[in-house]
Write a protein that holds these residues in place. Structure first.
Motif, PDB file in Angstrom:
ATOM      1  N   LYS A 109       0.823  -1.216   0.000  1.00 34.45           N
ATOM      2  CA  LYS A 109       0.000   0.000   0.000  1.00 34.45           C
ATOM      3  C   LYS A 109       0.855   1.263   0.000  1.00 34.45           C
ATOM      4  O   LYS A 109       0.547   2.261   0.649  1.00 34.45           O
ATOM      5  N   LYS A 110       1.943   1.189  -0.758  1.00 35.81           N
ATOM      6  CA  LYS A 110       2.865   2.312  -0.923  1.00 35.81           C
ATOM      7  C   LYS A 110       3.387   2.303  -2.355  1.00 35.81           C
ATOM      8  O   LYS A 110       3.374   1.264  -3.008  1.00 35.81           O
ATOM      9  N   PRO A 111       3.877   3.435  -2.834  1.00 34.06           N
ATOM     10  CA  PRO A 111       4.477   3.455  -4.170  1.00 34.06           C
ATOM     11  C   PRO A 111       5.718   2.559  -4.225  1.00 34.06           C
ATOM     12  O   PRO A 111       6.422   2.393  -3.212  1.00 34.06           O
ATOM     13  N   ARG A 112       5.995   2.036  -5.397  1.00 33.27           N
ATOM     14  CA  ARG A 112       7.141   1.144  -5.554  1.00 33.27           C
ATOM     15  C   ARG A 112       8.438   1.830  -5.136  1.00 33.27           C
ATOM     16  O   ARG A 112       9.295   1.221  -4.478  1.00 33.27           O
ATOM     17  N   GLU A 113       8.588   3.110  -5.486  1.00 37.52           N
ATOM     18  CA  GLU A 113       9.834   3.814  -5.169  1.00 37.52           C
ATOM     19  C   GLU A 113      10.079   3.861  -3.661  1.00 37.52           C
ATOM     20  O   GLU A 113      11.220   3.724  -3.194  1.00 37.52           O
ATOM     21  N   VAL A 114       9.016   4.046  -2.899  1.00 38.90           N
ATOM     22  CA  VAL A 114       9.145   4.118  -1.435  1.00 38.90           C
ATOM     23  C   VAL A 114       9.527   2.749  -0.878  1.00 38.90           C
ATOM     24  O   VAL A 114      10.404   2.634  -0.008  1.00 38.90           O
ATOM     25  N   VAL A 115       8.863   1.719  -1.367  1.00 39.12           N
ATOM     26  CA  VAL A 115       9.137   0.361  -0.900  1.00 39.12           C
ATOM     27  C   VAL A 115      10.577  -0.038  -1.199  1.00 39.12           C
ATOM     28  O   VAL A 115      11.290  -0.576  -0.339  1.00 39.12           O
ATOM     29  N   VAL A 116      11.031   0.249  -2.421  1.00 43.14           N
ATOM     30  CA  VAL A 116      12.391  -0.118  -2.807  1.00 43.14           C
ATOM     31  C   VAL A 116      13.417   0.691  -2.013  1.00 43.14           C
ATOM     32  O   VAL A 116      14.425   0.139  -1.536  1.00 43.14           O
ATOM     33  N   ALA A 117      13.183   1.977  -1.847  1.00 42.94           N
ATOM     34  CA  ALA A 117      14.133   2.817  -1.103  1.00 42.94           C
ATOM     35  C   ALA A 117      14.292   2.326   0.331  1.00 42.94           C
ATOM     36  O   ALA A 117      15.407   2.266   0.875  1.00 42.94           O
TER      37      ALA A 117
END
Length: 393
Positions: A109-117
């Motif tokens: 439930k978060k953008p991919r960029e946030v999850v990856v970072a």
């Protein structure tokens, strides 16, 4: 043939224990880990340390066994998970996120960029604390390859040692895996681990095609344990690596006992037709087959039972021929005339038509009936008879 460049990471103690209804005791876990190490498995995923205090302690105990295999713990991309793995004194962690659109929407439930970072931050933390990191993409099979390559390259830049391609739902076929590996392997700067589930019955095949096309770390479970329909089967993967991949370093003679003890510990028993470790894996009834095998076993056996420390078995039944029966009678120490052999054979076929199992006792009864001699309490199946003390059928 140039041997495939691979290693095994067995996940029986983690993914295998996620089989519904399965829970290993501490002694069982240590026994399984020790047996895996004796085979030569390079990495043992011992558990998921954050799950509980007991789980973390159990992983720590396995880490302290002094095995040759590296000990791995699973970890979400969370600081507390990494700390739990550190407390468990593992050599390696499998740090994972799920970058597919489906999982980002409904799980992260978060953008991919946030999850990856965030995951890269935890990767840095784990590396800084001396852990080997395998950076995993859960549900990779439903994630765009270009997205995976970008994530894998970031992981490599931050000193991950491996990346994982997980077919979490077991939705791929071997041809699909081949297409993916031909794309990903050349574009990924560090070794790829393949983690295949068996929902379509393709986990072992998917793992092997990935290995042949450049995947390095192969995830397996003993007897194919795991969530839902399980994972790639250790015993099938290892035999294939020896016979197809040109690898000679694994001790396959340890496999039957490992499979047996895991069956006992879980209460999940293998079908008799199960490849490699099923009761009939090296059993033959057809007279045509047995006659050829007595000349040269490779006529009807691709896997030599000897590489597993096993012996082939000849089964008596409706398909048995005279030569096979004569051979079995000789093994058991019976010496009867050719005419009596044919009479015994006819009775075996008659009883088999009635679905009677021609086991040791039934064979003795038939011989007594034909010869008129009491052999009911006579010859027994010896340890080297080719039947390993089991019933003929």
């Amino acid at each position: 043939m140039k041997p495939w460049h691979v290693e095994i990471c067995d996940v029986t103690l983690r993914d295998g224990e996620q089989t519904p209804g399965v829970s290993f005791t501490p002694d069982e876990k240590k026994d399984i880990a020790t047996r895996l190490d004796a085979i030569g498995v390079e990495v043992i995923e011992a558990g998921f340390p954050i799950v509980s205090v007991h789980e973390k302690e159990m992983v720590r105990e396995i880490s302290k066994l002094g095995l040759n295999a590296k000990i791995c713990g699973l970890s979400r991309a969370c600081r507390e998970d990494v700390d739990a793995a550190l407390d468990a004194e593992v050599d390696m962690i499998g740090l994972f996120i799920a970058p597919s659109d489906l999982h980002l929407k409904y799980k992260h439930k978060k953008p991919r960029e946030v999850v990856v970072a965030n995951a890269i931050e935890q990767l840095d933390y784990a590396v800084d604390h001396g852990l080997i990191v395998r950076f995993g993409a859960e549900d990779a099979s439903r994630t765009e390859p270009d997205i995976l390559v970008d994530i894998y390259r970031q992981a490599a830049e931050h000193k991950a040692s491996y990346v994982t391609y997980a077919d979490t739902t077991g939705c791929l076929t071997p041809l699909e895996v081949a297409t993916v590996m031909k794309d990903l392997v050349p574009r990924t700067p560090i070794p790829i681990a393949i983690h295949a589930h068996n929902d379509l019955g393709c986990a072992t095949a998917n793992t092997l095609i990935a290995a042949e096309l450049g995947a390095f770390q192969l995830h397996t479970t003993v007897n194919g344990l795991g969530e839902r329909a399980g994972n790639a089967r250790l015993e099938e993967v290892l035999v294939s690596l020896v016979l197809k991949g040109g690898i000679t370093r694994y001790d396959l003679t340890e496999i039957p006992a490992l499979s047996d003890c895991v069956q006992k510990y879980t209460g999940i028993y293998m079908p008799i037709t199960k490849p490699v470790v099923g009761a009939n894996a090296f059993a033959h009834e057809s007279g045509i087959h047995i006659a050829a095998i007595l000349e040269n076993p490779s006529t009807y056996e691709f896997i030599p039972p000897e590489i597993l420390g096993l012996e082939r078995r000849f089964i008596l039944g409706k398909h048995t021929g005279k030569r096979a029966l004569s051979h079995i009678l000789t093994i058991f120490g019976y010496h009867i005339s050719d005419e009596q052999v044919m009479q015994v054979l006819e009775l075996i076929k008659d009883r088999s038509e009635d679905k009677c199992s021609i086991n040791q006792q039934v064979l003795r009864e038939i011989i007594s009936q034909v010869t008129g001699e009491d052999v009911i309490n006579g010859n027994t199946i010896g340890e080297n008879s080719g039947c390993e003390g089991r019933h003929i059928c």
